[in-house]
Design a protein around this motif. Sequence first.
Motif, mmCIF file in Angstrom:
data_model
loop_
_atom_site.group_PDB
_atom_site.id
_atom_site.type_symbol
_atom_site.label_atom_id
_atom_site.label_comp_id
_atom_site.label_asym_id
_atom_site.label_seq_id
_atom_site.Cartn_x
_atom_site.Cartn_y
_atom_site.Cartn_z
ATOM 1 N N GLY A 22 0.726 -1.190 0.084
ATOM 2 C CA GLY A 22 0.015 0.032 -0.039
ATOM 3 C C GLY A 22 0.739 1.160 -0.049
ATOM 4 N N LEU A 23 1.800 1.461 0.833
ATOM 5 C CA LEU A 23 2.785 2.419 0.821
ATOM 6 C C LEU A 23 3.418 2.568 -0.543
ATOM 7 C CD1 LEU A 23 4.291 2.159 4.549
ATOM 8 C CD2 LEU A 23 2.681 3.862 3.504
ATOM 9 N N ALA A 24 3.980 1.471 -0.910
ATOM 10 C CA ALA A 24 4.483 1.717 -2.405
ATOM 11 C C ALA A 24 3.673 1.986 -3.462
ATOM 12 C CB ALA A 24 5.411 0.259 -2.759
ATOM 13 N N ALA A 25 2.380 1.555 -3.283
ATOM 14 C CA ALA A 25 1.546 2.023 -4.536
ATOM 15 C C ALA A 25 1.160 3.395 -4.291
ATOM 16 C CB ALA A 25 0.287 1.038 -4.096
ATOM 17 N N GLY A 26 1.022 3.814 -3.102
ATOM 18 C CA GLY A 26 0.727 5.359 -2.861
ATOM 19 C C GLY A 26 1.848 6.022 -3.223
ATOM 20 N N ALA A 27 3.070 5.889 -3.314
ATOM 21 C CA ALA A 27 4.231 6.712 -3.711
ATOM 22 C C ALA A 27 4.113 6.494 -5.222
ATOM 23 C CB ALA A 27 5.389 5.974 -2.884
ATOM 24 N N ALA A 28 3.949 5.472 -5.489
ATOM 25 C CA ALA A 28 3.864 5.183 -7.142
ATOM 26 C C ALA A 28 2.757 6.326 -7.742
ATOM 27 C CB ALA A 28 3.424 3.504 -7.686
ATOM 28 N N ALA A 29 1.474 6.360 -7.152
ATOM 29 C CA ALA A 29 0.475 7.200 -7.547
ATOM 30 C C ALA A 29 0.690 8.577 -7.607
ATOM 31 C CB ALA A 29 -0.780 6.677 -6.575
ATOM 32 N N ASP A 30 1.607 8.996 -6.817
ATOM 33 C CA ASP A 30 1.930 10.449 -6.894
ATOM 34 C C ASP A 30 3.167 10.650 -7.862
ATOM 35 O OD1 ASP A 30 0.045 11.320 -4.792
ATOM 36 O OD2 ASP A 30 1.765 10.770 -3.111
ATOM 37 N N LEU A 31 3.966 9.578 -8.244
ATOM 38 C CA LEU A 31 5.220 9.743 -9.014
ATOM 39 C C LEU A 31 4.912 9.171 -10.869
ATOM 40 C CD1 LEU A 31 7.874 8.615 -6.430
ATOM 41 C CD2 LEU A 31 7.278 11.054 -7.055
ATOM 42 N N PHE A 32 4.029 8.202 -10.562
ATOM 43 C CA PHE A 32 4.077 7.837 -12.030
ATOM 44 C C PHE A 32 2.432 7.941 -12.543
ATOM 45 C CE2 PHE A 32 6.964 4.769 -9.888
ATOM 46 C CZ PHE A 32 8.038 5.169 -10.650
ATOM 47 N N PRO A 33 2.153 7.912 -13.704
ATOM 48 C CA PRO A 33 1.010 7.872 -14.482
ATOM 49 C C PRO A 33 -0.159 7.217 -13.652
ATOM 50 C CG PRO A 33 2.344 7.808 -16.205
ATOM 51 C CD PRO A 33 3.042 7.400 -14.957
ATOM 52 N N LYS A 34 -1.281 7.944 -13.154
ATOM 53 C CA LYS A 34 -2.190 7.100 -12.345
ATOM 54 C C LYS A 34 -3.051 6.089 -13.161
ATOM 55 C CE LYS A 34 -2.262 11.359 -9.210
ATOM 56 N NZ LYS A 34 -1.007 11.815 -9.847
ATOM 57 N N ARG A 35 -3.458 6.605 -14.533
ATOM 58 C CA ARG A 35 -4.106 5.886 -15.318
ATOM 59 C C ARG A 35 -3.460 4.589 -15.491
ATOM 60 N NH1 ARG A 35 -5.757 7.387 -21.445
ATOM 61 N NH2 ARG A 35 -3.325 7.615 -21.273
ATOM 62 N N LEU A 36 -1.988 4.527 -15.621
ATOM 63 C CA LEU A 36 -1.596 3.395 -16.085
ATOM 64 C C LEU A 36 -1.350 2.502 -15.010
ATOM 65 C CD1 LEU A 36 0.519 1.722 -17.481
ATOM 66 C CD2 LEU A 36 2.641 3.077 -16.587
ATOM 67 N N LEU A 37 -1.362 2.867 -13.620
ATOM 68 C CA LEU A 37 -1.406 2.313 -12.293
ATOM 69 C C LEU A 37 -2.794 1.633 -12.397
ATOM 70 C CD1 LEU A 37 0.534 4.430 -9.920
ATOM 71 C CD2 LEU A 37 1.315 2.328 -10.974
ATOM 72 N N ILE A 38 -3.891 2.433 -12.615
ATOM 73 C CA ILE A 38 -5.333 1.745 -12.504
ATOM 74 C C ILE A 38 -5.469 0.564 -13.333
ATOM 75 C CG2 ILE A 38 -7.425 2.167 -12.798
ATOM 76 C CD1 ILE A 38 -7.086 5.242 -12.053
ATOM 77 N N VAL A 39 -5.026 0.741 -14.625
ATOM 78 C CA VAL A 39 -4.997 -0.194 -15.453
ATOM 79 C C VAL A 39 -4.253 -1.611 -15.435
ATOM 80 C CG1 VAL A 39 -4.525 -0.961 -18.147
ATOM 81 C CG2 VAL A 39 -5.670 1.249 -17.407
ATOM 82 N N THR A 40 -2.915 -1.585 -14.750
ATOM 83 C CA THR A 40 -2.113 -2.265 -14.342
ATOM 84 C C THR A 40 -2.651 -3.054 -13.138
ATOM 85 O OG1 THR A 40 -0.109 -1.166 -14.964
ATOM 86 C CG2 THR A 40 0.277 -2.949 -13.510
#
Length: 443
Positions: free
Chosen positions: A69-87
Motif C-alpha cells: 500500500g505504501l509503495a502503491a501510494g508513492a507510485a500513484a504520486d510519481l507515475f501516471p495514475k491511469r497506468l497504475l489503475i490499468v495495471t
Amino acid sequence: MSVGPKAAGQLPLLQERPFRMLTIERLSSRVANNAVNFGLVLLIVDATGRAFMSSLLVLTLVVPSTVAGLAAGAAADLFPKRLLIVTGNLVRAGVCAALAFQEPQVWAYFLVALVMASATQIATSAEAAILPTIVARERLVRANAIGHAVTGLGQILGFAVLAPLTLRLVGEPRLLFGIAAALFLAAAAYGVAIGRQERGTRGEVGGEVRDVWWRVGWRQMRRDPRVLRAALELTLLATTMTIIAGLAPSYIEEVLNLPVEVGAVALSPAAVGIALGLRLAGWLARRVPHYALSTAGFAGFVLFVGALAFVDPLAQFLAGYAPFAWLGRVEIGKFDGGGVLAMMLVVPLGFCYALVAVAGQTTLNDLVPISLQGRVFATQGAMAALAASGPVLAFGALADAIGVEPVLALLAAATGVAAVANLRAARRQREGSLTPAAPLRSG
C-alpha cells in the motif's frame, strides 16, 4: 491549486467523461473484487469451518496495505495514475483467469488473497489520487459520496449476488473466477478511457517530497493535526469493519442461523443505510463542523454494532410491546425475530458508517496537496492494516472459544473507547485553536 471546470456551467459529475469512466471502472472492479474476496471466505469456511481461519484470510487481504500500500501510494504520486489503475486491474484479471482453469488447494487461497490485495492497492491508491485531478475541489464531497455509493453497490453485487450464485446455486468456483476476470478486464478498459491527466506539482509542500518515500505520507499527516485526526478516524472505522468481516461468517451461522451466503444477502440492507448516509453526508460535510459530524457518526456506529451483539434478547424484549409483537411470531426454519431485527439494525449502522467515512475522506481531500494524496491515503490504509492485524486474529480466536456475540459486544465497547479518545483530542485541539493568543508583555 484549482482543478476541473469552473463552477458556472458545470455539468453533473456523471456527465463528465473522465469521472464517469472512473466511476464505471470502480464499479466493475469492486464487484469482481468483492465477489472474489467473499468467494475465498466461503471456500475457506467450507474447508475448515473455523472463525479463526476466516479471520486469517481477511487479515491476508488486509496486510498488503502496510507494504504494498505504501509503495502503491508513492507510485500513484510519481507515475501516471491511469497506468497504475490499468495495471492493477490486469494483474487481478490474470490471477482470476488462472484460478478459472485450475482448482487450488486451501493454502493457495491465502497466496491468491495476498496477490489480489497487493494489486488492489495499486489500483485503489491511483483511483484516490486521480480523483482531485478530474474533479473540482468544491465538488469533491459529492464525488466522494458517489464513490462510496459505488463501493456499496459493488459489495451488494459481489457479496450478495455474484459469489452466492456461482458458488452455491451453480456450485462452480471456476465460473466465479472467470466472470471476475472478465470484469477486471472491463475495468482496465474503462481505466484507459479516463484519458490523460495533467500531473500534479511536486513543489506544493516544499522539500519534504524528497523525504524517504514511505515516510512522506506520515510526515504530511503530522503537519496538520486536522489531517491526522481524520486519518485516525478512518483507521478506527476500517479496523472495526475488518474485524467484523472476519467475524461475519460465524455471526451469520451462529446468531442468524443461516448459511453464510444467504446471511450475506440478509445483511445487504446495510447498503440502503450507506446510500442514505452518503446522500446526507455530502450535504452535511460543508455545513456541520467535522468534529460534530464524526461524533454523531461514531456514536451511532458503536451503538448499532453493540445492538447486533445482543440481537436475540433485544428481539425478545421488543416483542413484549405491541408495535413489535410481530418479532415474536417470525419463524422460518431457524430464522426468527432476531434475524429480522439484525436486518433492520444494519440500515442505521450503514448510515452512521457513511457519515464518518465521507467526513474523514473529504477532510483529507480538502487539506492534503494533490501531489501527495496518493501517499497520504496509502499511509492511512497502512495504519488501518497495522491496527487490525493483531485484533482480527485475536477476535477470531476468541469467537471460536466463547462465541461470536460476546466478542462483538467487546468490539463495540473497544471501538467506542477509542473513538471517544480521538474525538476528545480533536475537540481540545479545536478549542485551543479558537483561544486568542495572550498579549505580549512590554519591557
